[in-house]
Design an enzyme around this catalytic site. Structure first.
Site, short mmCIF file in Angstrom:
data_model
loop_
_atom_site.label_atom_id
_atom_site.label_comp_id
_atom_site.label_asym_id
_atom_site.label_seq_id
_atom_site.Cartn_x
_atom_site.Cartn_y
_atom_site.Cartn_z
N HIS A 42 0.80 -0.97 0.09
CA HIS A 42 0.08 0.15 0.05
C HIS A 42 0.57 1.51 0.12
O HIS A 42 1.59 1.70 0.75
CB HIS A 42 -1.15 0.23 1.34
N GLU A 77 0.13 4.86 0.75
CA GLU A 77 -0.42 5.72 0.81
C GLU A 77 0.86 5.91 2.08
O GLU A 77 1.34 5.25 2.66
CB GLU A 77 -1.30 5.22 2.31
N ASP A 111 1.59 6.54 5.58
CA ASP A 111 1.42 5.99 6.87
C ASP A 111 2.49 4.86 6.37
O ASP A 111 3.32 3.96 7.53
CB ASP A 111 0.36 5.76 7.37
N HIS A 128 -6.37 0.44 1.26
CA HIS A 128 -8.61 1.03 1.61
C HIS A 128 -7.81 2.12 -0.35
O HIS A 128 -8.68 3.76 -0.42
CB HIS A 128 -7.07 1.90 2.48
N ASP A 155 -4.04 -2.47 5.86
CA ASP A 155 -4.67 -1.66 5.42
C ASP A 155 -5.63 -2.26 6.53
O ASP A 155 -6.25 -2.25 7.76
CB ASP A 155 -5.56 -0.74 5.10
N TYR A 165 -11.35 1.89 13.58
CA TYR A 165 -11.00 2.00 12.45
C TYR A 165 -11.89 1.79 11.11
O TYR A 165 -11.90 2.10 9.85
CB TYR A 165 -10.05 0.09 12.83
N HIS A 195 -1.60 -1.69 11.10
CA HIS A 195 -2.13 -1.18 11.96
C HIS A 195 -2.03 -2.14 13.51
O HIS A 195 -3.50 -2.57 12.96
CB HIS A 195 -2.55 0.05 12.15
FE1 FEO Z 1 -4.31 3.93 3.83
FE2 FEO Z 1 -2.80 2.32 6.38
O1 FEO Z 1 -2.88 3.67 5.03
#
Ligand code: FEO
Length: 398
Positions: free
Chosen positions: A78, A80, A82, A145, A164, A192, A225
Site C-alpha cells: 500500500h 499511502e 503512513d 484502502h 490496512d 478503524y 496497524h
Molecule cells: Fe491507507 Fe494505513 O494507510
C-alpha cells in the site's frame, strides 16, 4: 525493543507511534503502529515500510536480524505515506533486486516519489514469488484502502499480511491480540472500520467472498496497524462481515451541538424517550465527541437523530462537519430524525433533512423546531419523538 518473531523466520520490524493524535481527520487518542515484516529466507524480503519519521526505528530493528543491504525483495502492499513514507530511504539502504507492487501501486509510487528507474515488478491476484522455502502470494484489494492496496499471503505459514484491512490505530507494548484487553481491541478495530473502510463495505463483502473462494488457510492476520490477530483471526473476519453488511442493533445515537443549551435540552428529552422504549442510546455532544467517535458509535446504531441550532441561516459548524463526514462514509439502512432550536429563521432542521435524504436515511418523524427556549410542552414532543423512533427501531431490528 528486540525484533519480534511472529512466525519462524518472519519478524515484525515496524514502528510504534505513541504520540499521533490525528490521522487525516480521525482522532487517534491512543496512537498507532506502522507494521512491517521481514521474511528471512533464501531471498530475504521486507513487506511494507513505515512512515517517514520512523525510518531509523525500522532499520534499527532490521539490523538486529540482518544487514539491510542483504535484503533482496521489497513488497509494497500500500502506497499511502503512513506505510511508504520511508520508501526512498529504504530503497537506498537495501538496494532491492525487485520491488513487488500492484499496477496501481507502481503508478502511485512513481507519482509520490518520482522514481521510474526502480526495479518494480507488477503483480496481480494469483501471482506469487518464491523466496526459497516459501511462496508469497499477492491478492489485490482495490480501494481497501486505496486503488493500489493488496495483501501478501504466505500459505506455508498460514499468514495473511493484510495491509490496512483488519487494523486498528492503537499503540501498545504487546503486538498480539491475546496480549491486550479484547473488548478494547474490538473497539479500536470497529473505530478503524467505521472511519476508514465503511465507505467501501460492498468491496469488503466481495473480498470476504474471494477469501472464502480461494479457501485460504489462515491462522494469523498481520495488519499494518495495531495488533496481530493470532488467538482467533476468525473473530475479526466475522466482525468485518457484520460491519460490511451494515448490520445494526437496537441502538440510537443522538448527535447535537448547542449555543445556549436549548438544543441540548431537546436532545436530552429525546434520549429520555428512547430510554423509555429500552433502546440503547448514546448522547453525543459535539463539544465532547470527535467526529470519528460519533461514526464509531454509528457503526451498529439503527437510528441517527441529529440536532442543531440555526446559526447564520444554517447549521452549527460542528454539525455540518459531522454530517459531511458521515455522508462520505455512506452508512446505509438507518432511520433518522432531526431537531433544533432557533431564534428567527430556523433552517437547521431542513438542512439536516437534506443530508438524511442524500444518505437515504428514512426520516421517521417530522423535524421538531423550537423558537428560543423549549417549554414543557416542547420537551414532551421531544420525548415523544424519542419514543416513536425507539418503537420503529424495535419493529425493524429483531
Ligand atoms: Fe491507507 Fe494505513 O494507510
Amino acid at each position: 525493543m528486540k525484533p519480534l518473531e511472529i512466525k519462524p523466520n518472519i519478524f515484525w520490524v515496524g514502528a510504534i507511534d505513541w504520540n499521533i493524535r490525528d490521522f487525516h481527520g480521525y482522532s487517534t487518542y491512543k496512537g498507532t503502529t506502522y507494521n512491517a515484516f521481514l521474511i528471512v529466507d533464501e531471498k530475504i524480503t521486507l513487506v511494507d515500510t513505515v512512515k517517514a519519521p520512523f525510518f531509523s526505528d525500522l532499520i534499527h530493528r532490521i539490523r538486529q536480524i540482518v544487514e539491510p543491504e542483504k535484503i533482496d525483495y521489497l513488497v509494497i502492499n500500500h502506497v499511502e505515506m503512513d506505510h511508504s513514507g520511508s520508501f526512498l530511504d529504504v530503497v537506498k539502504a537495501i538496494n532491492p533486486e525487485k520491488i513487488f507492487c500492484s499496477e496501481m501501486g507502481k503508478k502511485a509510487l512513481i507519482q509520490h516519489y518520482h522514481r521510474e528507474d526502480l526495479p518494480y515488478v507488477v503483480v496481480k491476484t494469483g501471482d506469487f514469488v518464491n523466496t526459497g522455502k516459501r511462496n508469497l502470494h499477492f491478492i489485490e484489494t482495490r480501494m481497501l484502502h486505496w486503488p493500489d492496496s493488496m495483501f501478501t499471503y504466505i500459505p506455508s505459514d498460514k499468514l495473511l499480511i493484510s495491509s490496512d484491512a483488519f487494523g486498528q490505530h492503537w499503540a501498545t507494548s504487546g503486538r498480539f491480540d491475546d496480549e491486550v484487553d479484547g473488548a478494547e481491541l474490538m473497539y479500536h478495530a470497529a473505530k478503524y472500520y467505521a472511519n476508514i473502510l465503511l465507505l467501501y463495505s460492498p468491496l469488503v463483502q466481495k473480498l470476504l467472498e474471494k477469501v472464502k473462494e480461494l479457501n485460504l488457510e489462515i491462522d494469523m492476520i498481520a495488519p499494518d496497524h495495531g495488533l496481530i490477530w493470532r488467538r482467533d483471526p476468525q473473530r475479526i473476519i466475522e466482525a468485518y462481515d457484520r460491519w460490511s453488511k451494515q448490520i445494526t442493533r437496537r441502538k440510537a445515537i443522538v448527535v447535537y451541538d448547542t449555543m445556549w443549551h436549548s438544543t441540548e435540552k431537546m436532545a436530552k428529552a429525546i434520549v429520555d424517550g428512547l430510554i423509555d422504549e429500552s433502546i440503547e442510546t448514546k448522547l453525543l455532544s459535539l463539544k465532547a465527541n470527535h467526529r470519528s467517535d460519533v461514526v464509531t458509535e454509528m457503526l451498529d446504531a439503527k437510528a441517527i437523530i441529529v440536532g442543531s441550532p440555526t446559526i447564520n441561516n444554517g447549521l452549527f459548524p460542528t454539525v455540518a462537519d459531522v454530517l459531511t463526514y458521515m455522508k462520505g462514509l455512506k452508512p446505509s439502512g438507518r432511520i433518522g430524525a432531526s431537531f433544533g432550536s432557533y431564534g428567527w429563521s430556523g433552517e437547521a432542521t431542513e438542512v439536516i433533512s437534506k443530508y438524511f435524504e442524500e444518505m437515504k436515511i428514512e426520516q421517521v418523524h417530522e423535524p421538531i423546531k423550537v423558537q428560543y427556549v423549549p417549554d414543557h410542552e416542547s420537551l414532551k414532543k421531544c420525548v415523544e419523538l424519542g419514543r416513536m423512533v425507539g418503537r420503529r427501531v424495535k419493529e425493524l431490528v429483531s
